[in-house]
Design a protein around this motif. Structure first.
Motif, short mmCIF file in Angstrom:
data_model
loop_
_atom_site.label_atom_id
_atom_site.label_comp_id
_atom_site.label_asym_id
_atom_site.label_seq_id
_atom_site.Cartn_x
_atom_site.Cartn_y
_atom_site.Cartn_z
N UNK A 28 11.08 19.54 52.22
CA UNK A 28 12.43 19.92 51.79
C UNK A 28 13.28 18.68 51.52
N UNK A 29 13.24 17.73 52.44
CA UNK A 29 14.11 16.56 52.33
C UNK A 29 13.46 15.42 51.55
N UNK A 30 12.15 15.35 51.63
CA UNK A 30 11.38 14.29 50.95
C UNK A 30 11.87 12.89 51.31
N UNK A 31 12.20 12.70 52.57
CA UNK A 31 12.62 11.37 53.03
C UNK A 31 11.38 10.57 53.43
N UNK B 199 6.76 12.36 51.26
CA UNK B 199 5.98 13.59 51.48
C UNK B 199 5.53 14.29 50.20
N UNK B 200 6.45 14.47 49.25
CA UNK B 200 6.03 15.23 48.06
C UNK B 200 5.02 14.46 47.22
N UNK B 201 5.21 13.15 47.16
CA UNK B 201 4.27 12.34 46.38
C UNK B 201 2.87 12.40 47.01
N UNK C 132 -3.67 16.43 46.28
CA UNK C 132 -4.21 17.56 45.51
C UNK C 132 -4.20 18.85 46.32
N UNK C 133 -3.07 19.07 46.98
CA UNK C 133 -2.93 20.28 47.80
C UNK C 133 -2.42 21.41 46.92
N UNK C 134 -3.18 22.47 46.87
CA UNK C 134 -2.78 23.61 46.04
C UNK C 134 -1.80 24.50 46.79
N UNK C 135 -2.06 24.66 48.08
CA UNK C 135 -1.13 25.42 48.91
C UNK C 135 -1.23 24.93 50.34
N UNK C 136 -0.06 24.85 50.98
CA UNK C 136 0.00 24.38 52.37
C UNK C 136 0.82 25.38 53.16
#
Lengths: 473, 473, 473
Positions: B50-53, B157-159, B165-169
């Protein structure tokens, strides 16, 4: 018809991949693969060999009676109706056996990695000479080929028995069975040796369906009064003798647990009275079964019959399935099973008797190294049956040898039991057992834990001699 | 930065040494190693995405939250204070994260032969491109390299999620969670699929910390009265729906045992009253958890959520550690766990429902071949989760396949779960699972128990498709 | 006399067959095979080293005291009388030791696949230089060769101790033993290090033979009053000190279960009073043993002695054998053993003490991965003893490493214990352990899970350093 193995049935199957071990395994196997089959414990129908009529269609022969197949197919959402299993309520089920076969073929991939696949591929390739592996596309070809074979004389029960090189085959019957099929086989002059096994659960287990009626019938059959415990024991003795005269060399007991007991006379009689009156508790029933194992052991010492104990299955776990489709549809589940305390009462009486033999089976692999191998590696009266049911499989057999041998050795085991009602799979099952044992022995040889000459002797013992000796055949 | 694997991360790791099998394993693995990751059960923090810090320093990211590392270090005499774990009493602990890292590096040899070592080496080599294995002498170099990386955008985190290559977590949340981070992720427009899982232990387990307050909060959140059992069930239904709208496809249940119950209405209500009043006994609490599993199954049949059961952990075995350092510090210990009797009440209700799915896990490996594989190989509603926690390891996974496959096949299993809060290790964990499965399949192929074409299909199923299907993703 | 290994003792025995792994195993083993033997737990007779008299004949040395041999021979119908084991009733038994040896040789094939065979072949080949494997035809040759050797000075106990390269050997004695043989060894000026171990079962276990008399003797030996619990504890403290002065660094406890307790003072005293009065129930006895483990742990923390727990053997399962032939004739059988709940009271007291060390053993392999490895992989006070008794075997040791390492690592294990009274087999047993550990490590190296340099370090740790450190030698 060609009996050369098909390509999908590799001649080196189940042998170790490592070259040196594989070469040893091949040599060991080559010397035992053609030994006759001793099948001392199983559930084939003696009527087949008495009447020698052709088997029905492929589905009725190979799919519908096989609880290994039904369980897997059902677990993956195939309704038993679709497999043509009759319902108790008479609701319609698939009655086109070719359609049943197609459903089976469509789901054959589910059996990857299971022993059913190994056994079936063997039957398809070796018994029916089918050259391509079963797949949805070949379902009809399979059906037609097998169906055609079944109409030929070579595929009648006695012909297959001979082709399978079976030296002796034991069936299993209730004490209430009149053994007419065994008598018919004997009277027919046919040379195949089909013997019975005395399985008294219906008259020993107060929780068995129809126990009270069974007791009464036992009394009528034998002319003994089952009003008293002594009369009841005499009736059992009488039926054991009846079975022994039809070739039985063994009894078999399928109790929920391995519990045994050794009560005093007054307690035994009082317990029997409660049991006979139908007013026994679950504890009484368990205690009665426990006591009766000890009584059976006493009779074994009298009449020389080898005793087998197959405990630890929670039968008919699925109430809905039992109600709609009946027993033996793949819903029996193993439970943890204790032997060390459970067997002690019986062993205190008979464990040191050199002429008494009790063969133990288990569905609880944790007991192999902890309980069963130490027990069998000590008591003269105990032997270990082979890996059973869910564990009658390559990995199961390997674990059995790895976990049993170091404490019990090889000579406290009794070779292989196919334990099957699937007659056509008998050679496949013995072949898998021989291959896995040879693979295990090959590892011991390759790791210089055993000489190859010793391994060769052992391979023949495990494949043939131990079963013959243990079951007094 | 180079992403070529370092020398200490061999491309053939975990493959069988025997040449023929290794070649097969390589081919199988090559076709699945780049499949997307399906992570249907885990414990990462949705706030990260959510925050991608940026993540904190190396010690805070890789050492301090990892109970696998804490337990081993602690067992060998490293005080948790030295690892910078805060004490409840506020006494000082090491707050220099570089010193924490040095302590970890000084004891890295302890992890030889453990899965932590495999996972960490993967993270070091593949995620951070470190070329020499971690050792005391390279501790500072490691710290600096990792610390520098964490400040770069590519390590946010998002990068990382995308790079992995996570399709769903799937994360796991309490029914009392407002799922604000999941909402924030959805609102952000970022394409990563991070879903929640409904884990109702805090409001189902009367022995959970703060149960009474949790119940009250549950009522407030949903506007349902939790004074009555029906209101309580409605509140749960309400929260399940709330979770389902945030992507949840599964529930998860972490009970001490696998016990289930199916009480009559009056008994259920009376039991709930005792539980709600805070006056329930340990037996009541166990029975309530048992009953609630059956209630959750009923709701799963309504709303389609897959149910997971993770029983058999004795939580917080070490009282001193719990008091001083809190939960999840490596002091949870498995206990023997029974399934056959325990699950029967629930299975009698829902075991034959084709639309209901219960995925079973265990910390008691003895149940694999004795109970779980036979159960899953029969009931349409049951599937087996992968080797869990202490058994999420090469040997543990191998035993799982060897002990499960012959009775349950491959298709009653659900692929891999990483079950981790260690986000950076997710690719490593899936890679280990894929390698071990390919190694297992390679043995079956080399021993001619399976065709290589079948093994290739299975490798993809085990790596990707089964998880996607089982969790309805 | 040649000490070159005979042909039946292959230099590569127990190494993996696959070439690459075998080469690694050979290299690992070559660097550890000549390390001195640390034997920190066993049952040899200290009198041998005190008196240094020749051993008796081959049967008395190698067959009659070996319960592994007796159990297997007995299980296959060889009466113990035929092996010259004296009967309680004084009835005649075989007293010609050459005949005993012939009976043994005639049944040597029974040991195929067992560790006894590996150990005996090693003794025959390496200690006695026998060049052909034992067989019925070579029985007399064996007997004569061994008998002749035993008359030579090189085969006296001290000479063998030195030839075996034993650095330290621990025996095991009752607290009531005066340790005169250890004193004699110390007084003799001989350099061999033979230490004792404090095994207080005779005065801790209310169900031990002669417990009341033992208590009284304990009081007399120490001058403490055993009328009170405090006096009893002081007496134990006194004897621990007595043992420590004779080199003891460890205590050992052979309880039926792993149960521990931590009662309050009043409860302890009341329990002791019941126990001392001889009026305790089986529950009291179990609780007293449980409490005393915790008391022993407390004393270990005072005096630094390492504590060993060997639970889970059902001693003397065969009543007839016990009555006629006494203890230790191969009739002890393992039972399921629980650790997680059982040990908690003790661990709550001492589990986090860095200076306390409790080494756990098991006969129940199911506890390896489920209970013992997780416990030892967390608690600083716990270590795992090696595979024990029935599991002190190649397959048993392999399972131990495979099931323990991933959760506990290598460094929470304590190397090898031979645990034997068969002095001549000590080098054989350590050699088997070293080979199996090297084979296990070789697999990890070949599968790229460990560097060969790490494996080399581990091989030396497992063969030598860990035992020395764990037992504070």
């Amino acid at each position: 018809m060609s009996t050369a193995p098909a390509l999908y049935l590799h001649p080196d199957r189940l042998f170790p991949a490592e070259r040196g071990q594989r070469d040893i395994a091949r040599r060991l196997y080559a010397a035992v693969c053609d030994l006759p089959i001793i099948s001392p414990h199983g559930h084939t129908d003696p009527r087949w060999f008495a009447d020698d009529l052709p088997f029905d269609n492929p589905a009725a022969l190979l799919v519908q009676p096989d609880h290994y197949l039904l369980r897997m197919l059902y677990s993956q959402g195939v309704p038993l109706e679709q497999l043509g299993i009759p319902r108790a309520d008479g609701a319609p089920v698939q009655d086109d056996t070719r359609e049943v076969w197609r459903s089976f073929a469509a789901h054959y991939y589910l059996f990857r990695g299971t022993p059913s696949r190994l056994w079936l591929d063997h039957v398809f390739a070796v018994v029916f000479g089918l050259e391509q592996q079963l797949a949805p596309a070949s379902a009809d070809h399979y059906y037609e080929r097998i169906d055609a074979c079944l109409r030929e004389p070579d595929f009648r029960p006695r012909a297959l028995f001979e082709r399978f090189n079976i030296e002796v085959l034991a069936t299993t019957e209730s004490p209430l069975d009149d053994l007419r099929h065994h008598d018919a086989i004997a009277a027919s002059g046919w040379g195949g040796r089909v013997i019975t096994t005395f399985r008294p659960d219906p008259v020993l287990d107060p929780e068995h369906d129809g126990f009270a009626a069974n007791l009464q019938q036992l009394g009528e059959l034998t002319g003994e009064s089952v009003e008293t415990f002594d009369g009841y024991l005499n009736a059992l003795r009488n039926r054991r003798e009846y079975f022994r005269r039809r070739g039985a060399t063994a009894t078999d007991h399928g109790h929920p647990s391995a519990r045994t007991a050794d009560l005093g006379d007054a307690d035994k009689r009082a317990l029997y009275d409660r049991v006979r009156s139908g007013q026994c508790t679950a504890q009484d029933a368990e205690l009665f079964r426990a006591q009766m194992l000890t009584e059976m052991a006493a009779m074994s010492l009298e009449d020389g019959m080898v005793m087998q104990l197959h405990p630890g299955s929670y039968r008919n776990h699925n109430g809905f399935l039992l109600e709609q489709f009946g027993r033996d549809k793949g819903a029996d589940i193993p439970v943890a099973t204790e032997y060390v305390h459970a067997l002690r009462p019986l062993l205190e009486r008979f464990g040191n008797e050199p002429d008494f033999s009790l063969i133990l089976f288990t569905l609880d692999e944790t007991s192999y190294s902890r309980e069963l191998a130490p027990l069998a590696g000590h008591y003269p009266a105990l032997k270990l049956g082979p890996a059973w049911w869910f564990h009658d499989s390559p990995e199961g057999m390997r674990r059995y040898r790895e976990q049993v041998t170091e404490s019990a050795g090889f000579y406290n085991t009794v070779g292989f039991n196919d334990d099957t009602r699937a007659f056509l799979s008998i050679p496949a099952r013995h072949d898998v057992a021989r291959r896995v044992d040879c693979a295990f022995l090959a590892r011991l040889v390759a790791e210089h834990r055993l000489g190859e000459d010793e391994a060769q002797e052992l391979a023949a013992d495990l494949s043939y001699h131990l079963a013959k000796r243990a079951y007094r055949l």
